[in-house]
Each structure stands twice: as C-alpha cells, then as structure tokens.
Write an enzyme that holds these catalytic residues in place. Structure first.
Site, PDB file in Angstrom:
ATOM      1  N   ARG A 145      -0.964   6.771  -4.655  1.00 27.63           N
ATOM      2  CA  ARG A 145      -1.280   7.521  -3.558  1.00 27.63           C
ATOM      3  C   ARG A 145      -2.726   7.441  -3.375  1.00 27.63           C
ATOM      4  O   ARG A 145      -3.423   7.499  -4.457  1.00 27.63           O
ATOM      5  CB  ARG A 145      -0.860   8.572  -3.068  1.00 27.63           C
ATOM      6  CG  ARG A 145       0.529   8.794  -2.816  1.00 27.63           C
ATOM      7  CD  ARG A 145       0.953  10.143  -2.415  1.00 27.63           C
ATOM      8  NE  ARG A 145       2.971  10.374  -2.365  1.00 27.63           N
ATOM      9  CZ  ARG A 145       3.527  10.841  -3.720  1.00 27.63           C
ATOM     10  NH1 ARG A 145       3.416  10.650  -5.004  1.00 27.63           N
ATOM     11  NH2 ARG A 145       4.922  10.417  -2.941  1.00 27.63           N
ATOM     12  N   LYS A 169       3.193  14.280  -6.081  1.00 30.89           N
ATOM     13  CA  LYS A 169       3.000  15.013  -4.956  1.00 30.89           C
ATOM     14  C   LYS A 169       4.251  16.655  -5.380  1.00 30.89           C
ATOM     15  O   LYS A 169       4.876  15.805  -6.381  1.00 30.89           O
ATOM     16  CB  LYS A 169       3.810  14.947  -3.675  1.00 30.89           C
ATOM     17  CG  LYS A 169       2.599  14.330  -2.377  1.00 30.89           C
ATOM     18  CD  LYS A 169       3.513  13.823  -1.975  1.00 30.89           C
ATOM     19  CE  LYS A 169       2.999  13.365  -0.538  1.00 30.89           C
ATOM     20  NZ  LYS A 169       3.806  12.856   0.897  1.00 30.89           N
ATOM     21  N   HIS A 239      -3.493   3.412   1.839  1.00 32.77           N
ATOM     22  CA  HIS A 239      -1.602   3.694   1.995  1.00 32.77           C
ATOM     23  C   HIS A 239      -0.924   2.045   2.494  1.00 32.77           C
ATOM     24  O   HIS A 239      -0.052   2.022   1.290  1.00 32.77           O
ATOM     25  CB  HIS A 239      -1.168   5.087   2.452  1.00 32.77           C
ATOM     26  CG  HIS A 239      -0.066   5.375   2.209  1.00 32.77           C
ATOM     27  ND1 HIS A 239      -0.486   6.154   1.164  1.00 32.77           N
ATOM     28  CD2 HIS A 239       1.420   5.472   2.549  1.00 32.77           C
ATOM     29  CE1 HIS A 239       1.044   6.767   1.045  1.00 32.77           C
ATOM     30  NE2 HIS A 239       1.523   6.392   2.028  1.00 32.77           N
ATOM     31  N   ARG A 242      -0.632   1.013  -1.292  1.00 31.09           N
ATOM     32  CA  ARG A 242       0.505   1.017  -2.039  1.00 31.09           C
ATOM     33  C   ARG A 242       1.628   0.044  -0.918  1.00 31.09           C
ATOM     34  O   ARG A 242       2.809   0.098  -1.696  1.00 31.09           O
ATOM     35  CB  ARG A 242       1.007   3.085  -1.795  1.00 31.09           C
ATOM     36  CG  ARG A 242       1.760   3.500  -2.094  1.00 31.09           C
ATOM     37  CD  ARG A 242       1.609   4.543  -2.040  1.00 31.09           C
ATOM     38  NE  ARG A 242       2.572   5.684  -1.824  1.00 31.09           N
ATOM     39  CZ  ARG A 242       3.774   6.498  -2.541  1.00 31.09           C
ATOM     40  NH1 ARG A 242       3.171   5.697  -4.476  1.00 31.09           N
ATOM     41  NH2 ARG A 242       4.880   6.745  -2.902  1.00 31.09           N
ATOM     42  N   HIS A 265       9.260   8.732  -5.129  1.00 32.66           N
ATOM     43  CA  HIS A 265      10.241   8.913  -3.909  1.00 32.66           C
ATOM     44  C   HIS A 265      10.944   9.936  -4.145  1.00 32.66           C
ATOM     45  O   HIS A 265      11.744   9.811  -4.997  1.00 32.66           O
ATOM     46  CB  HIS A 265      10.348   8.171  -2.874  1.00 32.66           C
ATOM     47  CG  HIS A 265       9.493   7.674  -2.096  1.00 32.66           C
ATOM     48  ND1 HIS A 265       9.557   6.048  -1.655  1.00 32.66           N
ATOM     49  CD2 HIS A 265       8.461   7.412  -1.925  1.00 32.66           C
ATOM     50  CE1 HIS A 265       8.485   5.653  -1.148  1.00 32.66           C
ATOM     51  NE2 HIS A 265       8.069   6.272  -1.616  1.00 32.66           N
ATOM     52  N   TYR A 274      11.609  -0.102   3.192  1.00 31.14           N
ATOM     53  CA  TYR A 274      10.668  -1.568   2.540  1.00 31.14           C
ATOM     54  C   TYR A 274      11.935  -2.938   2.935  1.00 31.14           C
ATOM     55  O   TYR A 274      12.180  -3.336   2.582  1.00 31.14           O
ATOM     56  CB  TYR A 274      10.587  -1.341   1.623  1.00 31.14           C
ATOM     57  CG  TYR A 274       9.427  -0.574   0.924  1.00 31.14           C
ATOM     58  CD1 TYR A 274       8.038  -0.382   1.400  1.00 31.14           C
ATOM     59  CD2 TYR A 274       9.400   0.867   0.411  1.00 31.14           C
ATOM     60  CE1 TYR A 274       6.812   0.293   1.898  1.00 31.14           C
ATOM     61  CE2 TYR A 274       8.116   1.997   0.755  1.00 31.14           C
ATOM     62  CZ  TYR A 274       7.063   0.900   0.855  1.00 31.14           C
ATOM     63  OH  TYR A 274       6.035   1.786   0.896  1.00 31.14           O
TER      64      TYR A 274
END
Length: 302
Positions: A145, A169, A239, A242, A265, A274
């Site tokens: 990110r 995150k 992004h 990414r 994730h 994806y």
C-alpha cells in the site's frame, strides 16, 4: 455535547489512531462533517438527542450516491457514534444501521508490458529518477500500500536476504520477499542517493532530497506524471500497482492463500476479487478466439 465539540473529539481520536490509514481518516472526517451539517440544518444542537430515525432520514437524503459511497458514509457514522458511546457512555443510535455495499468493481491493473515500460522510463543515473524508480518498484514488486511504502523504516528492509517486514493496517506485520530483479534499483538508491540526501538522520527508508519523509500525495503525483509522459490511457494509481502485483501473481498460478498473506488481507474474500479478474480475462479470450463463437455475441456478458 454540541455537534462541533463531538466532531472535534472524534477527529482527535481517529487522526491519532493509525497514521497509515490517512486516506480513510480523511474520508471519515468529511463524511461525519456532512452528517453533522445535516443535523444542524434540522435544528439539532446536542448529539445526544439524535435518534436512529434521524440517521435513517440522513441516509435517505443521500440516496443519489452510489451504494458503495453510502456504505462508506454509514460506516463513518457508526464509527462516530461508537466512539461517543465508548468514551462518554452516550446512547448509540447507529446500532441498527445496516451497511449495504454494492457489487465490487473489478480492480484495474497494468499489464506486465506496461509495468516494464513504466520502470524502464527512469534514468537511474539521475538521483531523483533513481529515487522515484526505487519507490514505485518497491510498491509494485512487493504489493505495498502506498501508506506502507512512505512509512517504511530502515530496520524493516533487509537487502541482504531480500526480505521486507511490512507493518500494515491495524499494525499487522507480514513478511514479503523482494524479487531479485527489484533488488538492484533498491540497492542503487540505498547506496548512492539516500546517504547524500539523508542529512537529518531519518530512520525512514525513503526520504526526499531535503532528508524529509515523502507523502502519499507525492507518490501519486510522480506516477501520474510518468503515466502522462508515457501516454497511458489507464488511470494508474499506486494502489493499482498493488492490484497489478496480485493479478500478475495469480496469472502465474500463485496460490490464493499465499497472495492473501503477501497482501496482508485479513479476509480471503478480499483477495478473491482477483480471481474474477482472471475469469474475466478467460471469458474475453473465449469470446475472441473460440471458433464456435459468433462475432460480438458475447460482448454484453463479459
């Protein structure tokens, strides 16, 4: 508590919560501000007087937005009232507020050829271009990110073992390998550019020519300039680099669970978007090349 004070308290709380989520914080502040302005227009002067029906009325007033935007605004409102409930024990009128998201759009990504064209466009002999190349290479090659890239510290990057420990995150750490092909530009920046620029003794991996930290806006501007220079028609953002990382791994038959770990994730469902990219690509190939397919028949279904 009056609305202005409630907003001020909430702003202080979330701005100090996670510096790597600056974009989310900014959007939440904008969303809560708009919500409170609506309440003020309706005559509210005390946040404790707000009921669920008032929140519902506000949500109905913004139904011209997309479902995803309304869902984000709803999340911001819930976060705001949850904070007030936790800190001041105020009643939480957002408990029954539902967040209905629309169908997720397929992520836009660059082809491998476009990535190569982008990275090859830098003159690594020029310090600033070497720095910019290393920055974008790191984001793409490790699926970072943009916030993770700008906050990356020296102690997390090991160019001897080709590994980077990414703090994502929620301060969740993941270990990502650095591809051999990317190591050269990172070493070049680290050995020749950074020592000259880092007069302030920063512990950040990426510093600008003043020795200061870079911002996410700067990274976005560099990429935007480069894409315009190269004549790319796609709207490419950090992004989307990414997204490209994840898509190219999947196209190379990487395991979905492995991609989940590399991206950081929490939920595999986030990574599964994806697979739809892959399925869409297969459908396009079928529509174009299958001998039994009539020209144009499948256009509306892809």
């Amino acid at each position: 508590m009056d609305l202005s004070k409630a907003l001020k308290e909430y702003r202080m709380e979330i701005e100090n919560r996670d510096p790597k989520a600056a974009r989310t914080v900014k959007n939440y502040i904008i969303d809560v501000t708009a919500y409170l302005e609506y309440l003020k227009e309706k005559g509210f002067d005390d946040i404790q007087k707000v009921k669920y029906r008032d929140i519902e009325s506000y949500i109905l007033s913004i139904d011209h937005y997309s479902r995803n935007t309304i869902a984000r605004k709803s999340c911001a409102i819930r976060s705001f009232h949850q904070f007030l409930n936790f800190k001041y024990d105020f009643n939480n009128p957002s408990l029954n507020l539902e967040v209905r998201r629309g169908k997720k759009a397929l992520p836009v990504y660059c082809t491998i050829e476009e990535i190569n064209q982008l990275m090859d466009s830098f003159n690594d002999e020029v310090p600033n271009e070497c720095f910019q190349h290393a920055m974008l290479e790191f984001i793409y090659a490790c699926g970072l990110r943009v916030s993770e890239c700008v906050h990356l510290t020296l102690n997390r990057v090991d160019l001897n073992t080709n590994m980077v420990r990414v703090l994502g995150k929620g301060d969740k750490e993941r270990i990502v390998p650095i591809p051999d092909e990317s190591r050269n530009i990172l070493l070049r920046y680290f050995d020749t550019v950074r020592p000259v620029w880092n007069k302030r003794g920063s512990n950040l991996f990426f510093v600008n020519h003043f020795g200061k930290h870079i911002t996410t806006e700067y990274v976005e501007s560099v990429l935007r300039y480069k894409c315009n220079e190269l004549g790319f028609t796609k709207h490419v953002t950090p992004h989307k680099l990414r997204h490209s990382f994840a898509t190219h791994l999947l196209q190379g038959d990487a395991d979905l669970r492995a991609i989940q770990e590399l991206l950081g994730h929490s939920n595999i469902e986030t990574t599964e978007i994806y697979t739809h990219v892959q399925e869409n690509r297969l459908k396009q190939s079928y529509a174009k090349f299958h001998p039994g397919n009539k020209e144009g028949d499948d256009d509306d279904e892809i």
